[in-house]
Write a protein that holds these residues in place. Structure first.
Motif: not given
Length: 105
Positions: A10-13, A16-17, A61-66
């Protein structure tokens, strides 16, 4: 709504959010209620980040960059097998106790 990201926890989620919300994409973390049966155990693979259908491609796209910007050591690792120390200490204590009880003085 579509799932833009499946997080390890949940921390990672929420990270990302927050990243998506900082870029103007309304994001929702789902899966909170799925960990109820696990209690205090850290749940994994239950948390997802949802976005509107219109924002899905930009969010990916943003998640891919992350994911590309994370160092290699931050990537999930396969747990290595190692003996459980507590089990060894328990078995040692059990053996000593049995030895003390069964060996005549």
């Amino acid at each position: 709504m579509q799932i833009a990201y499946r997080a390890r926890d949940f921390t990672e989620a929420h990270i990302i959010a927050g990243l998506l919300q900082a870029h103007g994409i309304d994001a929702h973390v789902g899966g909170h209620y799925l960990q109820g049966a696990l209690g205090e155990i850290g749940a994994s693979d239950f948390s997802t980040v949802h976005v509107d259908d219109d924002d899905f491609l930009r969010a990916r796209e943003l998640v891919g960059e992350y994911e590309q910007s994370r160092p290699a050591e931050a990537a999930p690792r396969v747990p290595q097998e190692r003996p459980d120390r507590y089990a060894r200490w328990f078995l040692l204590a059990l053996a000593v106790t049995l030895w003390c009880l069964l060996v005549p003085d």
